[in-house]
Design a protein around this motif. Structure first.
Motif, PDB file in Angstrom:
ATOM      1  N   ALA A 149       0.833  -1.207   0.000  1.00 24.67           N
ATOM      2  CA  ALA A 149       0.000   0.000   0.000  1.00 24.67           C
ATOM      3  C   ALA A 149       0.864   1.253   0.000  1.00 24.67           C
ATOM      4  CB  ALA A 149      -0.931   0.001   1.207  1.00 24.67           C
ATOM      5  N   ARG A 153       0.632   3.822  -5.550  1.00 18.43           N
ATOM      6  CA  ARG A 153      -0.182   5.019  -5.386  1.00 18.43           C
ATOM      7  C   ARG A 153      -1.670   4.660  -5.327  1.00 18.43           C
ATOM      8  NH1 ARG A 153      -1.015   9.593  -9.654  1.00 18.43           N
ATOM      9  NH2 ARG A 153      -1.765  11.241  -8.302  1.00 18.43           N
ATOM     10  N   ASP A 154      -2.101   3.736  -6.209  1.00 14.45           N
ATOM     11  CA  ASP A 154      -3.513   3.353  -6.243  1.00 14.45           C
ATOM     12  C   ASP A 154      -3.946   2.721  -4.931  1.00 14.45           C
ATOM     13  OD1 ASP A 154      -3.603   4.285  -8.756  1.00 14.45           O
ATOM     14  OD2 ASP A 154      -3.464   2.337  -9.740  1.00 14.45           O
ATOM     15  N   LEU A 155      -3.109   1.788  -4.447  1.00 16.67           N
ATOM     16  CA  LEU A 155      -3.447   1.114  -3.189  1.00 16.67           C
ATOM     17  C   LEU A 155      -3.479   2.105  -2.035  1.00 16.67           C
ATOM     18  CD1 LEU A 155      -1.526  -2.285  -3.126  1.00 16.67           C
ATOM     19  CD2 LEU A 155      -3.977  -1.903  -3.191  1.00 16.67           C
ATOM     20  N   TYR A 156      -2.579   3.073  -2.087  1.00 18.30           N
ATOM     21  CA  TYR A 156      -2.505   4.065  -1.020  1.00 18.30           C
ATOM     22  C   TYR A 156      -3.809   4.862  -0.937  1.00 18.30           C
ATOM     23  CZ  TYR A 156      -0.791   8.005   1.733  1.00 18.30           C
ATOM     24  OH  TYR A 156      -0.636   8.974   2.709  1.00 18.30           O
ATOM     25  N   TRP A 157      -4.293   5.287  -2.099  1.00 16.80           N
ATOM     26  CA  TRP A 157      -5.548   6.048  -2.108  1.00 16.80           C
ATOM     27  C   TRP A 157      -6.724   5.182  -1.701  1.00 16.80           C
ATOM     28  CZ3 TRP A 157      -6.149  10.905  -1.574  1.00 16.80           C
ATOM     29  CH2 TRP A 157      -5.153  11.780  -2.008  1.00 16.80           C
ATOM     30  N   LEU A 158      -6.706   3.939  -2.161  1.00 10.58           N
ATOM     31  CA  LEU A 158      -7.770   3.006  -1.784  1.00 10.58           C
ATOM     32  C   LEU A 158      -7.783   2.826  -0.260  1.00 10.58           C
ATOM     33  CD1 LEU A 158      -9.876   0.909  -2.892  1.00 10.58           C
ATOM     34  CD2 LEU A 158      -8.090  -0.784  -2.634  1.00 10.58           C
ATOM     35  N   TRP A 161      -9.146   6.117   1.473  1.00  6.54           N
ATOM     36  CA  TRP A 161     -10.588   6.314   1.269  1.00  6.54           C
ATOM     37  C   TRP A 161     -11.401   5.243   1.974  1.00  6.54           C
ATOM     38  CZ3 TRP A 161     -13.825   9.979   0.282  1.00  6.54           C
ATOM     39  CH2 TRP A 161     -13.377  11.121  -0.389  1.00  6.54           C
TER      40      TRP A 161
END
Lengths: 284, 198
Positions: A149, A153-158, A161
């Motif tokens: 994560a 970057r995608d996992l971090y935002w997921l 949120w």
């Protein structure tokens, strides 16, 4: 770095900025159009806006940079996204605002929204809500998942949120202003029990981070820290932030609910006495 | 939305520990987690260097600084050993990109003499701080400076791992500093085999 730069996002997310603007905009519009007797007072408005701004602040200011490269700041970020921010938002009782938009948009007539309602009611089942609340914390702090994560970057935002949305669901279930006496809202006893139960696994997790001898979250070592700090100190502080403030917030939540329950008890007794008096009066 | 679903799916697979790739690595597999290799920095001769200069090679990206007391020399020495253990034909297909995140002290000359010490397969790179920040952000890492001491020396925090990119420039592995030269060598051999020019 000039001071204003600290207010600018480190990783600009248009979707996030739009969502927050939309929430504040919808709140403000409803506030202006609601009849005086339904309007939330200034204290409640401030609480709501503070909760929203806190969440925005940790996602779209320089704070986010430090959260990505310091474990303890990251724990602080999740403390706000999953606990403090949603806690304040739910406590401010935005129910009149929901009702206003529900009427205006005629949401009751929209059949395509029905699955959303089902999903909402499913997620708000006490057992599911409690497991989800604690489960998400454990999921994103699972060392292998946490590593990925922080790298993607995608996992971090997921991650961020999902924490925010789940926080909102959970604390809304806790602070739902409708009385369980005459609505389907969850009973106060169950709410308090949930708050106590979710605190325990969080304390265990936090304590196990604090007392672990090795580095549990070495991604911050691998990726470089925002400033040179001993990894043990970073992990210790992060563990403490996972352990103590969430437990305190559970207790605070229980106290608030206790006060509300006692208040309603008093009212009911008062009503009962009045009714008895009325009944007695009629009999004589 | 679909990106997030993919991300969620990746997370679930990762949790289940059942990555269905047949390859096994000593480094951490980061396929799909990070964007492909891209940068424009200054080389040791003052020229601009981009990934095109080493196109087709397995690239190893490492952030550091030449005044680094232990981690950087250790890592670079280990990489040199690992590369020297490869079959001769593969050695020229590996490029180490050493990016100095301390441009104030690391002039191109200083960087040149530093990287030359660590073999022929290494390129020294640096740039203005904003450019370095941009590149480190792209690879989810950062660096920071300590307060200088009385002599003007200061410590720099930076990533301790090496990012390995395959011949097509895709981010594939994160090589942590605790891997041995043998383990690095095995991973590099495997990576060099993929898409090898025949």
């Amino acid at each position: 770095m000039p001071g204003t730069d600290y207010l600018l996002p480190y990783d600009f997310s248009p979707l996030t900025v739009l969502s927050f603007l939309l929430v504040l905009g919808l709140y403000g519009m409803a506030l202006l159009r609601l009849p005086k007797n339904e309007q939330p007072g200034p204290g409640r408005v401030v609480t709501f806006v503070l909760g929203v701004l806190l969440c925005y602040g940790v996602m779209q200011t320089r704070f986010d940079y430090y959260s990505q490269y310091m474990f303890f700041v990251h724990r602080g970020q999740h403390l706000i996204l999953h606990h403090l921010g949603p806690f304040l938002i739910a406590l401010s009782n935005p129910l009149p605002i929901f009702r206003f938009w529900y009427r205006i948009l005629r949401l009751a007539d929209k059949s395509w929204l029905r699955p959303v309602g089902w999903l909402y009611r499913l997620l708000q089942q006490p057992v599911i809500a409690a497991v989800l609340f604690v489960g998400l914390i454990y999921f994103w702090l699972w060392p292998a998942i946490h590593f990925d994560a922080m790298l993607s970057r995608d996992l971090y935002w997921l991650m961020n949120w999902s924490m925010l949305l789940d926080g909102l669901l959970f604390w809304w279930l806790m602070f739902d202003p409708r009385s369980p006496v005459n609505t389907t809202a969850l009973g106060y006893g169950k709410r308090m029990l949930m708050l106590a139960l979710v605190a325990l696994p969080q304390m265990i997790l936090g304590a196990s981070i604090v007392f672990s001898r090795g580095m549990v979250y070495d991604v911050y070592e691998v990726c470089g820290r925002a400033w040179p700090m001993a990894p043990e100190t970073d992990q210790l502080l992060g563990g403490l932030l996972t352990w103590i403030p969430p437990a305190m917030m559970s207790i605070l939540g229980i106290l608030i609910l206790l006060r509300r329950a006692m208040h309603e008890d008093g009212q009911e007794k008062g009503n009962a006495v009045k009714q008895q008096a009325l009944a007695g009066g009629n009999a004589s | 939305m679909t990106r997030w679903l993919t991300a969620l799916f990746t997370a679930i697979i990762a949790l289940a520990g059942c990555s269905n790739s047949e390859q096994s690595w000593h480094g951490k597999d980061i396929s799909g987690l990070m964007p492909e290799l891209s940068f424009a920095l200054t080389g040791t001769n003052g020229e601009t260097v981009t990934p095109a200069d080493s196109a087709g090679d397995v690239r190893l990206l490492y952030f550091g600084f030449t005044s680094c007391p232990d981690v950087c020399p250790d890592t670079l020495a280990k990489l040199r050993q690992a590369i020297n253990r490869l079959p001769e034909s593969d050695r020229d297909d590996i490029t180490v990109l050493f990016v100095s995140v301390d441009p104030n002290r690391d002039t191109p000359e200083r960087l040149a003499s530093y990287v030359n010490f660590f073999g022929d397969h290494i390129t020294g790179l640096t740039g203005a701080e904003p450019k370095l920040r941009e590149l480190s952000k792209r690879y989810r890492t950062t660096f920071g400076y300590d307060e200088p001491d009385a002599r003007g020396n200061y410590n720099v925090s930076h990533s301790s791992a090496v990012y390995a990119f395959d011949r097509r420039g895709r981010a594939r592995l994160l090589l942590r500093s605790d891997l041995s030269a043998d383990q690095l060598s095995e991973d590099l051999t495997q990576l060099a085999k993929e898409d090898a020019p025949s």
